[in-house]
Design a protein around this motif. Structure first.
Motif, PDB file in Angstrom:
ATOM      1  N   ARG A 139      -4.855 -10.252  -2.063  1.00 48.14           N
ATOM      2  CA  ARG A 139      -5.721  -9.880  -0.953  1.00 48.14           C
ATOM      3  C   ARG A 139      -4.736  -9.609   0.186  1.00 48.14           C
ATOM      4  N   GLU A 140      -3.697 -10.279   0.272  1.00 50.47           N
ATOM      5  CA  GLU A 140      -2.838 -10.123   1.352  1.00 50.47           C
ATOM      6  C   GLU A 140      -1.828  -8.892   1.023  1.00 50.47           C
ATOM      7  N   LEU A 141      -1.659  -8.468  -0.149  1.00 52.59           N
ATOM      8  CA  LEU A 141      -0.798  -7.414  -0.383  1.00 52.59           C
ATOM      9  C   LEU A 141      -1.597  -6.263  -0.105  1.00 52.59           C
ATOM     10  N   ALA A 142      -2.857  -6.245  -0.230  1.00 47.99           N
ATOM     11  CA  ALA A 142      -3.704  -5.062   0.088  1.00 47.99           C
ATOM     12  C   ALA A 142      -3.964  -4.820   1.627  1.00 47.99           C
ATOM     13  N   ALA A 143      -3.611  -5.740   2.385  1.00 48.18           N
ATOM     14  CA  ALA A 143      -3.722  -5.702   3.872  1.00 48.18           C
ATOM     15  C   ALA A 143      -2.404  -5.373   4.206  1.00 48.18           C
ATOM     16  N   GLU A 147      11.349  -2.931   7.170  1.00 53.16           N
ATOM     17  CA  GLU A 147      10.332  -3.346   7.979  1.00 53.16           C
ATOM     18  C   GLU A 147       8.920  -3.005   7.097  1.00 53.16           C
ATOM     19  N   ILE A 148       9.145  -2.215   6.065  1.00 48.76           N
ATOM     20  CA  ILE A 148       7.786  -2.082   5.126  1.00 48.76           C
ATOM     21  C   ILE A 148       7.700  -3.137   4.075  1.00 48.76           C
ATOM     22  N   TRP A 149       9.041  -3.308   3.398  1.00 48.79           N
ATOM     23  CA  TRP A 149       9.017  -4.320   2.531  1.00 48.79           C
ATOM     24  C   TRP A 149       8.640  -5.767   2.861  1.00 48.79           C
ATOM     25  N   ARG A 150       9.010  -6.099   4.226  1.00 48.34           N
ATOM     26  CA  ARG A 150       8.811  -7.341   4.620  1.00 48.34           C
ATOM     27  C   ARG A 150       7.449  -7.680   4.966  1.00 48.34           C
ATOM     28  N   ALA A 151       6.581  -6.442   5.014  1.00 51.40           N
ATOM     29  CA  ALA A 151       4.953  -6.853   5.211  1.00 51.40           C
ATOM     30  C   ALA A 151       4.417  -7.325   3.938  1.00 51.40           C
ATOM     31  N   TYR A 152       5.020  -6.998   2.764  1.00 49.81           N
ATOM     32  CA  TYR A 152       4.674  -7.311   1.489  1.00 49.81           C
ATOM     33  C   TYR A 152       5.174  -8.832   1.283  1.00 49.81           C
ATOM     34  N   TYR A 153       6.243  -9.015   1.509  1.00 46.44           N
ATOM     35  CA  TYR A 153       7.145 -10.297   1.209  1.00 46.44           C
ATOM     36  C   TYR A 153       6.249 -11.372   2.140  1.00 46.44           C
ATOM     37  N   ARG A 154       6.156 -11.239   3.453  1.00 47.50           N
ATOM     38  CA  ARG A 154       5.582 -12.151   4.098  1.00 47.50           C
ATOM     39  C   ARG A 154       4.009 -12.465   3.574  1.00 47.50           C
ATOM     40  N   ALA A 155       3.509 -11.205   3.383  1.00 51.02           N
ATOM     41  CA  ALA A 155       2.042 -11.309   2.841  1.00 51.02           C
ATOM     42  C   ALA A 155       2.039 -12.521   1.566  1.00 51.02           C
ATOM     43  N   SER A 156       3.032 -12.383   0.757  1.00 48.50           N
ATOM     44  CA  SER A 156       3.108 -13.035  -0.392  1.00 48.50           C
ATOM     45  C   SER A 156       3.162 -14.590  -0.151  1.00 48.50           C
TER      46      SER A 156
END
Ligand SMILES: [Zn+2]
Length: 490
Positions: A465-469, A83-92
């Motif tokens: 930008r998205e990874l920072a979010a 669930e944490i990893w997914r936030a990063y992946y989807r941001a990319s």
């Protein structure tokens, strides 16, 4: 066009796991017309003959679960729970264009072919600014390479924030999760129409393309969407591919949403059957394991990804003991981070031993190799995965003058326990040579690397930008994670 390959060591992976010392293969119009000993070869004339005395022939490997857009972010993310990893992946993924999806699929496709895969299932999710989320570009890449592909369009009509146990979380986290989920979710009918249009436009086995619905996960779809997807599959005699119970949070949410397990719910909707392939299936119970075995569905095991994200161990030995079907995948390069099927096969043969007390149930090398070949073919309804007359001519020739096969003690054991893809010499898909002398035959490898680097560079500002979010969400998502799994004793 008629091709003869002779004097090879054949690892057929047929029902008897037959190995033929001095074997031959005949390819006739994309199909294997002869597989057997050289001395029984029919007398015939050939357009092309290949003396393969230094080579081992095996069916092409089948990567039964991956996400091609992830290839550009390999090695980028720290190991984190799903669930944490997914936030990063989807941001990319947010700002990828068709050109980027093309480059990313080329990169992963090249890696797969060069390490002996001839078919891949791409559970495609790109972004909604592109037509069919960009899946057409990935299909073009795989056609250009000559890699057989099953592209399952990812569908999801339930807001992400409703499918994770957010609880009483901060308004900031909730609004950030909502922002991200807005780009993934659509209205039910729109998805189903899009999926049908996608299949009508791209499904074409002659061009190596199978298209099918790929509902994201049980808890991420309404019942109407799951039923609609199953109907589309039934109508077109197509597979259906879906994530299942990859994390404990998903299991917990399943019980909360349905009052039964995620798989139990899928079964009660009438969706479960032999054409269904279930990626991961880690957090499932004994009844679920029996349901998979009884229905003829296939569990797609992704060992590297499951280790990388700490998701858990799928009950592979228990399912095999019941006669259930297990295929193998690499998963996307954001959580693996390679696309090498020999790696998946080796891990599948090793990682279940410590957790399975009864050593007689340990995964054998022959079972692991079948998971990486025939099991995927069966799941997707493709006539490949074994070397037998009448099958599609999708196979791999590996050099035997390498450390992995020297001395040659047991070819099956060595394919699984020693080989890492570097012995791959020739790869044939649909009767055509697509890897020759270990190099991609139809495209320039340097050009593929260049396209991938260029795409990644162009995406750099957006990814930063998205990874920072995404990072701003990590603490709250971690809190949610610990609420579900407990703090542990360490
Ligand atoms: Zn996946």
């Amino acid at each position: 066009m008629k091709t003869l390959i002779y004097n090879t060591l054949l690892v057929t992976m047929n029902a008897d796991n037959e190995i033929i010392e001095n074997g031959a293969l005949i390819i006739e119009n994309k199909i294997l017309s002869y597989v057997g000993p050289v001395q029984w070869l029919p007398t015939d004339s050939f357009d092309r003959t290949i003396n393969a005395e230094r080579l081992i022939a095996i069916p092409g490997l089948i990567n039964a679960h991956c996400h091609s857009p992830a290839n550009l972010v390999r090695g980028l993310f720290a190991s984190r729970p799903l669930e944490i990893w997914r936030a990063y992946y989807r941001a990319s993924l947010r700002d990828m264009t068709e050109e980027d999806f093309y480059a990313s699929a080329l990169l992963g496709g090249m890696e797969m072919l060069k390490s002996g895969a001839t078919t891949v299932l791409d559970h495609f999710f790109g972004n909604q600014t592109c037509r069919f989320m960009g899946a057409g570009a990935a299909i073009q890449a795989m056609r250009d390479l000559g890699l057989r592909h099953v592209v399952s369009l990812t569908l999801s009509d339930r807001k992400y924030e409703e499918t994770i146990p957010l609880g009483e979380t901060s308004p900031d986290l909730r609004s950030e999760v909502e922002r991200m989920s807005q780009s993934e979710t659509r209205e039910t009918r729109a998805w189903l129409d899009d999926c049908e249009a996608f299949i009508a436009e791209f499904h074409d086995p002659e061009k190596l393309t199978t298209c099918c619905p790929g509902p994201s996960a049980v808890q991420r779809c309404s019942d109407e969407l799951l039923r609609g997807a199953a109907e589309i599959s039934k109508k077109g005699n197509l597979p259906i591919h879906i994530h299942l119970a990859e994390s404990k949070s998903q299991k917990v949410m399943g019980e909360k949403l349905y009052g039964e397990s995620l798989l139990g719910h899928l079964e009660s909707l009438g969706v479960l059957g032999p054409n269904v392939s279930l990626a991961h299936g880690i957090w499932i119970d004994r009844q679920d394991i029996a349901r998979i075995a009884d229905s003829g569905a296939t569990l797609v095991h992704n060992p590297a990804s499951n280790l990388r994200l700490g998701s858990g161990l799928a009950p592979v030995t228990q399912l095999l003991a019941l006669g259930g079907h297990v295929a193998l995948g690499t998963d996307g390069a954001a959580s693996n981070d390679g696309q090498n099927m020999f790696d998946a096969i080796r891990l599948a043969a090793l990682i279940h031993n410590p957790g399975t007390v009864d050593f007689r149930q340990w995964v054998t090398p022959a079972q692991a190799l079948k998971m990486g070949t025939g099991a995927g073919a069966r799941a997707f309804g493709l006539a490949c995965g074994t070397l037998a007359p009448g099958q599609l001519a999708d196979f791999v020739l590996l050099r035997r003058d390498t450390a992995a096969f020297t001395p040659l003690n047991d070819v099956t054991n060595q394919l699984v326990l020693c080989e890492n893809g570097s012995s791959v010499d020739t790869v044939i898909v649909s009767g055509e040579i697509v890897v020759e002398g270990g190099r991609i035959a139809r495209m320039d490898e340097q050009e593929i690397l260049h396209l991938a680097n260029r795409a990644r560079e162009r995406l750099n500002p957006s990814i930063r930008r998205e990874l920072a979010a995404a990072q701003s969400m990590e603490a709250a998502l971690a809190e949610m994670y610990f609420q579900v799994v407990g703090k542990g004793d360490g």
